[in-house]
Design an enzyme around this catalytic site. Structure first.
Site, PDB file in Angstrom:
ATOM      1  N   HIS A 171      -3.276   7.536   1.895  1.00 37.73           N
ATOM      2  CA  HIS A 171      -3.747   6.479   1.226  1.00 37.73           C
ATOM      3  C   HIS A 171      -5.134   5.877   1.875  1.00 37.73           C
ATOM      4  O   HIS A 171      -5.627   6.376   3.205  1.00 37.73           O
ATOM      5  CB  HIS A 171      -2.829   5.269   2.109  1.00 37.73           C
ATOM      6  CG  HIS A 171      -3.273   3.889   1.697  1.00 37.73           C
ATOM      7  ND1 HIS A 171      -3.451   3.122   0.699  1.00 37.73           N
ATOM      8  CD2 HIS A 171      -3.208   2.745   2.723  1.00 37.73           C
ATOM      9  CE1 HIS A 171      -3.782   2.118   0.882  1.00 37.73           C
ATOM     10  NE2 HIS A 171      -3.596   1.584   2.090  1.00 37.73           N
TER      11      HIS A 171
ATOM     12  N   CYS B 141       0.807  -1.187   0.130  1.00 38.18           N
ATOM     13  CA  CYS B 141       0.012  -0.006  -0.103  1.00 38.18           C
ATOM     14  C   CYS B 141       0.782   1.434   0.025  1.00 38.18           C
ATOM     15  O   CYS B 141       0.304   2.279  -0.312  1.00 38.18           O
ATOM     16  CB  CYS B 141      -0.883   0.018   1.398  1.00 38.18           C
ATOM     17  SG  CYS B 141      -2.050  -1.264   1.219  1.00 38.18           S
TER      18      CYS B 141
ATOM     19  N   ASN C 149     -10.057   0.012  -0.394  1.00 38.51           N
ATOM     20  CA  ASN C 149      -8.442   0.201  -0.488  1.00 38.51           C
ATOM     21  C   ASN C 149      -7.818  -0.493  -1.591  1.00 38.51           C
ATOM     22  O   ASN C 149      -7.658  -1.723  -1.884  1.00 38.51           O
ATOM     23  CB  ASN C 149      -8.166  -0.743   0.889  1.00 38.51           C
ATOM     24  CG  ASN C 149      -6.574  -0.753   1.078  1.00 38.51           C
ATOM     25  OD1 ASN C 149      -5.739  -0.257  -0.078  1.00 38.51           O
ATOM     26  ND2 ASN C 149      -6.015  -0.976   2.092  1.00 38.51           N
TER      27      ASN C 149
HETATM   28  N1  ACO Z   1     -18.648  -8.608   8.583  1.00 38.81           N
HETATM   29  C1  ACO Z   1     -19.162  -8.821   9.637  1.00 38.81           C
HETATM   30  N2  ACO Z   1     -18.463  -9.293  10.848  1.00 38.81           N
HETATM   31  C2  ACO Z   1     -17.094  -9.254  10.984  1.00 38.81           C
HETATM   32  C3  ACO Z   1     -16.408  -8.933   9.520  1.00 38.81           C
HETATM   33  C4  ACO Z   1     -17.139  -8.608   8.501  1.00 38.81           C
HETATM   34  N3  ACO Z   1     -16.779  -8.228   7.373  1.00 38.81           N
HETATM   35  N4  ACO Z   1     -15.049  -9.072   9.629  1.00 38.81           N
HETATM   36  C5  ACO Z   1     -14.769  -9.336  10.985  1.00 38.81           C
HETATM   37  N5  ACO Z   1     -16.022  -9.437  11.690  1.00 38.81           N
HETATM   38  C6  ACO Z   1     -16.436  -9.805  12.995  1.00 38.81           C
HETATM   39  C7  ACO Z   1     -15.262 -10.411  13.438  1.00 38.81           C
HETATM   40  O1  ACO Z   1     -15.304 -12.011  13.134  1.00 38.81           O
HETATM   41  C8  ACO Z   1     -15.573 -10.375  15.039  1.00 38.81           C
HETATM   42  O2  ACO Z   1     -16.511 -11.027  15.611  1.00 38.81           O
HETATM   43  P1  ACO Z   1     -16.520 -11.653  17.144  1.00 38.81           P
HETATM   44  O3  ACO Z   1     -16.355 -10.634  18.055  1.00 38.81           O
HETATM   45  O4  ACO Z   1     -17.798 -12.668  17.104  1.00 38.81           O
HETATM   46  O5  ACO Z   1     -15.237 -12.504  16.898  1.00 38.81           O
HETATM   47  C9  ACO Z   1     -15.804  -8.859  14.979  1.00 38.81           C
HETATM   48  O6  ACO Z   1     -16.462  -8.472  13.709  1.00 38.81           O
HETATM   49  C10 ACO Z   1     -15.008  -7.766  15.502  1.00 38.81           C
HETATM   50  O7  ACO Z   1     -13.727  -8.148  14.617  1.00 38.81           O
HETATM   51  P2  ACO Z   1     -12.270  -7.248  14.810  1.00 38.81           P
HETATM   52  O8  ACO Z   1     -11.275  -7.588  13.714  1.00 38.81           O
HETATM   53  O9  ACO Z   1     -11.975  -7.129  15.950  1.00 38.81           O
HETATM   54  O10 ACO Z   1     -12.950  -5.892  14.222  1.00 38.81           O
HETATM   55  P3  ACO Z   1     -12.545  -4.452  14.277  1.00 38.81           P
HETATM   56  O11 ACO Z   1     -13.237  -3.473  14.798  1.00 38.81           O
HETATM   57  O12 ACO Z   1     -10.800  -4.338  14.494  1.00 38.81           O
HETATM   58  O13 ACO Z   1     -12.275  -4.162  12.635  1.00 38.81           O
HETATM   59  C11 ACO Z   1     -11.097  -4.206  10.655  1.00 38.81           C
HETATM   60  C12 ACO Z   1     -11.879  -4.898  11.575  1.00 38.81           C
HETATM   61  C13 ACO Z   1     -12.107  -3.365   9.974  1.00 38.81           C
HETATM   62  C14 ACO Z   1     -10.261  -5.002   9.761  1.00 38.81           C
HETATM   63  C15 ACO Z   1     -10.015  -3.094  11.330  1.00 38.81           C
HETATM   64  O14 ACO Z   1      -9.182  -4.041  12.387  1.00 38.81           O
HETATM   65  C16 ACO Z   1      -8.997  -2.417  10.664  1.00 38.81           C
HETATM   66  O15 ACO Z   1      -9.668  -1.728   9.696  1.00 38.81           O
HETATM   67  N6  ACO Z   1      -8.128  -2.659  10.409  1.00 38.81           N
HETATM   68  C17 ACO Z   1      -6.910  -2.019   9.606  1.00 38.81           C
HETATM   69  C18 ACO Z   1      -6.799  -3.015   8.247  1.00 38.81           C
HETATM   70  C19 ACO Z   1      -6.876  -2.426   7.032  1.00 38.81           C
HETATM   71  O16 ACO Z   1      -7.052  -1.203   6.588  1.00 38.81           O
HETATM   72  N7  ACO Z   1      -5.728  -3.057   6.325  1.00 38.81           N
HETATM   73  C20 ACO Z   1      -5.499  -2.646   5.037  1.00 38.81           C
HETATM   74  C21 ACO Z   1      -4.425  -3.021   4.548  1.00 38.81           C
HETATM   75  S1  ACO Z   1      -3.120  -2.095   5.368  1.00 38.81           S
HETATM   76  C22 ACO Z   1      -3.329  -0.692   5.081  1.00 38.81           C
HETATM   77  O17 ACO Z   1      -3.785  -0.407   3.736  1.00 38.81           O
HETATM   78  C23 ACO Z   1      -3.169   0.270   6.135  1.00 38.81           C
END
Ligand code: ACO
Length: 329
Positions: free
Chosen positions: A256, A119, A286
């Site tokens: 980004h 990224c 993204n």
């Molecule tokens: N739909 C519904 N539920 C979901 C989904 C989905 N797509 N994905 C995860 N969940 C659930 C999980 O299973 C979990 O359920 P549980 O509590 O029953 O186990 C719950 O939602 C919470 O999961 P978390 O992973 O803790 O959720 P979080 O609030 O951290 O959000 C996310 C997840 C959106 C991925 C967040 O961590 C994030 O934005 N991280 C940054 C990742 C990113 O942007 N990566 C891109 C590449 S790197 C870059 O470009 C910067």
């Protein structure tokens, strides 16, 4: 090669962007994986993304963006001395996607290579191109971010498959005489960082020398989120400070586009008001290395970002690799 010149600056003379035709809405994803529109919007700000057609490869997306950039720069493919493609989803393991782009646009006089910084790929590519330009070795550089994450996401993994989209964006940078003051156009400064201790929080579970397969995206979402906010805010603050600027001096913050919550958390730390932030993540998702030049292309095309505006860019990706750039358009 001459010594690094103090009187050349890399000016953006062309910009382009391309998104594949097919739009995949959150609703459509709910038919493939256990998720909901509301969950995706609340956690990421994403409403839709574009997925490439089966017969498209990353260099096709890159070439479409490059052709627009060449046209509005008013130069020909043979005027390019350097082509860099930031991509984590190359057409093939080798040769580089950049050499394929070189072939497709009809350039035989320049040299071409890829940058692998996921990224952060576009930012790193801009920084590298800027060094070549400042050294006097290159006059015109085509810098592209082009990605097809749709090819390496696991459509059964709801934690990752909802986050990404395909696309490409391009800049043409030209070395122009400059006193290198902050008021003059061009790339004012770039700063890249990496920390390989975090290789495993965002990676693919395959590769040519490990599994012989491409692999799919694996991510520790919360960890990536935490590092992203902290490192991006630090990188932005550092480059502003180094150049004697504050966020009040910046006309546009074009980060980004990974997640609206990351963008807003960084913007808050830097005290950027909403109206100075360019956000396209809601409709592009993204697009990895493509996200900054795509957001830039849209903002310029819509007439929001204008020549002479001072822009702060920042990005982070797998590695972790991250950085920032100060550019006067
Ligand atoms: N739909 C519904 N539920 C979901 C989904 C989905 N797509 N994905 C995860 N969940 C659930 C999980 O299973 C979990 O359920 P549980 O509590 O029953 O186990 C719950 O939602 C919470 O999961 P978390 O992973 O803790 O959720 P979080 O609030 O951290 O959000 C996310 C997840 C959106 C991925 C967040 O961590 C994030 O934005 N991280 C940054 C990742 C990113 O942007 N990566 C891109 C590449 S790197 C870059 O470009 C910067």
């Amino acid at each position: 090669m001459t010594n690094k010149s103090q009187n050349i600056r890399s000016v953006i003379i062309g910009y382009g962007g391309y998104l594949p035709e097919r739009i995949v809405t959150n609703e459509e994803l709910t038919t493939m994986v256990d998720t909901s529109h509301d969950w995706i919007v609340e956690r990421t700000g994403i409403h839709q993304r574009h997925f490439a057609a089966d017969d498209q490869v990353t260099s096709d997306l890159a070439v479409n963006a490059a052709k627009i950039a060449l046209e509005n720069a008013g130069i020909k493919a043979e005027d390019l001395d350097l082509i860099i493609v930031g991509t984590a989803t190359p057409d093939k393991t080798f040769p580089s996607t950049a050499t394929r782009v070189q072939e497709k646009i009809g350039n035989t006089t320049g040299f071409a290579f890829d940058v692998a910084a996921v990224c952060a790929g576009f930012l790193v590519a801009v920084s590298v191109a800027d060094q070549f330009i400042q050294s006097g070795q290159v006059k015109n550089a085509l810098v592209i971010g082009a990605e097809m994450p749709s090819r390496i996401i696991d459509m059964n993994d709801r934690r990752t498959c909802v986050l990404f989209g395909d696309g490409a964006g391009a800049w043409i940078l030209q070395g122009q005489k400059s006193e290198r003051t902050p008021e003059e156009r061009g790339v004012i400064d770039t700063k890249i960082y990496s920390d390989g201790r975090f290789c495993d929080i965002l990676h693919t579970d395959g590769g040519p020398s490990s599994t012989g397969k491409v692999g799919q995206i694996q991510m520790e979402g919360r960890e990536v989120f935490r590092h992203a906010v902290e490192k991006l805010a630090d990188a932005a603050e550092n480059i502003l400070k180094k150049n004697g600027l504050t966020s009040a001096d910046i006309d546009w913050f074009i980060p980004h586009q990974a997640n609206s919550r990351i963008i807003e958390a960084v913007a808050k730390r830097l005290a950027f008001p909403q109206e100075k932030i360019i956000q396209t993540v809601y409709k592009h998702a993204n697009t990895s290395a493509a996200s900054i030049p795509l957001a830039f292309y849209e903002a310029v095309t819509e007439g929001r970002v204008k020549k002479g505006d001072l822009i702060l860019h920042e990005a982070i990706g797998g590695g972790l690799v991250w950085g920032s750039a100060l550019v006067r358009f």
